[in-house]
Design an enzyme around this catalytic site. Structure first.
Site: not given
Ligand code: GLU
Length: 478
Positions: A249-250
């Site tokens: 994820s980010k």
């Protein structure tokens, strides 16, 4: 074989999505099949035109071309679910006729309330199937009276087995599958209905997607059965995780394909890297061009274990691909980055030719295309010398070297790297300065920095006039 990539256009193309697209593309190309791009935009509140454009742009950038879909066409046009809603409604009606689906008059608020209550009481939050028990005539009359309803699938008893090409047999007990909604009470289809109708209509033979969809697969298999259709083969790809083992994820850094393009990664390197997220050719090969990937790709070698995203490996791989590029290709790849930095105009043939000559000087010094920009800036514009370069340029010895260099550059017959080096070495010798020390101020004056690509080759490319001008300017300013 007919394969598809079916993104929901709710944001940028995630690298996980790109990996899914790539595996489908590789299979299609390997087996001479068709690769279809289908936009799953039934979620109107979250789908955007920009996201569709971004997906198309990133797919094109990666070189994953599709045989049917947006911009390309095909017999199932439009390849967007919002343009195919009638098909889904018809399928839902067919399922009702067959007794495999029923109207549900429960309102969303009621459902939410019941769900919450069940959760509080530690019970299953699944729909309690109360509308399934409404007699058919009564249900029809309620609908006629204008009562809003959704259509739900009547999950049969028993067990549903997913024969997955990656994970083998996965069994699901139907009693744990909710009577899921097919059409919402505003007439819009849900993902599970639309995806089955489309995969059937488009005659998809293999559904290859991320394993986050595995829980949907038994529902979809039940739908195929209820529609008396044969289901496609399924293959669920392993999750991509960061080094901490958590889903990528980010938090782990860049995850949008577009960011990697902007950071100066090459599409070929990216494709190579993505291909190895869950697949391997053998136990050792890492660098593979597209043809090798296409020829070697097989689902049998896709692992079911999570694939770890390793940014350093990607950077290394990119540097390998840069190293293998010829001067022209590297120059061409760099042009958009030069343009973005305001160093050159993209279509300028003079700038391209200059970059082609610079390419061999920087190729081994860069890992991404953006790395090249600060290194080559001085070839394209006057640069302010960095502070430590200025300090060096102020020294008496430096000034003497620069004055002498200026004279020699004027006298050189041929302004090429070999002649420059010979002349400068002779100068150092005559002045009693170590060659490396003598070259330093020249480097600082022409490049603005104490570190630069190879000096004499750089000077040759800059040309006599520019070198002389920069040396003169340096003597004036420092
Ligand atoms: N639209 C779905 C998604 O983006 C596609 C799922 C599928 O491939 O069936 O996750």
């Amino acid at each position: 074989m007919r394969l598809r990539f079916a993104p929901s256009p709710t944001g940028y193309l995630h690298v996980g999505g790109a990996r899914t697209a790539l595996f489908n593309w590789l299979l299609a190309r390997r087996h001479g099949g068709s690769f279809i791009l289908r936009i799953e935009d039934t979620d109107l509140s979250r789908s955007t035109e920009e996201a569709i454009e971004a997906i198309i742009r990133d797919m094109r950038w990666l070189g994953l071309d599709w045989d049917e879909g947006p911009e390309v066409g095909g017999e199932h046009w439009p390849y967007r679910q919002t343009g195919r809603v009638n098909l889904y409604r018809r399928a839902a009606e067919e399922l009702m006729r067959k007794g495999a689906a029923y109207r549900c008059f429960c309102l969303p608020e009621e459902l939410a309330e019941r769900r919450e209550k069940a959760l509080k009481e530690g019970k299953s939050p699944m729909y309690d199937r109360r509308c399934r028990r409404i007699p058919w005539e009564e249900s029809r009359d309620m609908a006629k009276d204008g009562k809003p309803f959704a259509i739900r699938f009547a999950v049969p008893e028993g067990e549903t087995v997913v024969r997955d090409l990656v994970r083998g047999e996965v069994r699901f007990r139907n009693q744990e599958i909710e009577d899921f909604v097919l059409l919402r009470n505003d007439g819009s289809p849900t993902y599970n209905l639309a995806v089955v109708v489309d995969d059937l209509d488009m005659r998809i033979t293999h559904v290859v997607r991320g394993d986050d969809h595995l829980p949907n697969t038994p529902k979809q298999i039940l739908l195929y059965r209820a529609l008396e259709a044969e289901e496609p083969a399924f293959a669920h790809l392993p999750m991509i995780v960061g080094r901490d083992g958590k889903p990528l994820s980010k938090r782990h850094g860049d995850v949008a394909v577009g960011s990697f393009r902007e950071r100066g990664f090459l599409p070929d390197a990216m494709v190579n890297f993505l291909a190895l997220l869950g697949w391997s050719l053998d136990d050792s090969t890492t660098i593979m061009d597209r043809d090798t990937l296409v020829a070697g790709f097989a689902l049998e070698r896709v692992s079911s274990k999570p694939a770890v995203w390793d940014d350093e490996k990607l950077v290394w791989m990119n540097s390998q691909y840069i190293m293998a590029m010829d001067d022209q290709a590297l120059a061409q790849a760099l042009m958009p980055f030069l343009a973005q930095a305001g160093l050159a105009e993209e279509g300028d043939p003079g700038a391209l030719e200059r970059m082609r000559r610079i390419s061999p000087l920087v190729r081994e010094r860069i890992k991404t295309l953006t790395d090249a920009v600060p290194l080559v800036a001085f070839f394209f514009r006057e640069v302010e010398a960095e502070e430590d370069a200025r300090e060096l340029l102020r020294g008496e010895e430096s000034r003497a070297v620069l004055r002498e260099t200026g004279k020699r550059l004027l006298e050189l017959e041929s302004f090429d790297a070999a002649a420059l080096e010979e002349s400068m070495r002779a100068m150092a010798d005559e002045m009693g300065v170590k060659p490396r020390k003598a070259f330093q101020p020249v480097r600082a004056a022409v490049s603005g920095s104490r570190v630069s690509p190879p000096l004499f080759e750089s000077m040759e490319i800059l040309g006599r006039e520019t070198c002389l001008r920069r040396i003169a300017r340096s003597l004036e300013e420092n």
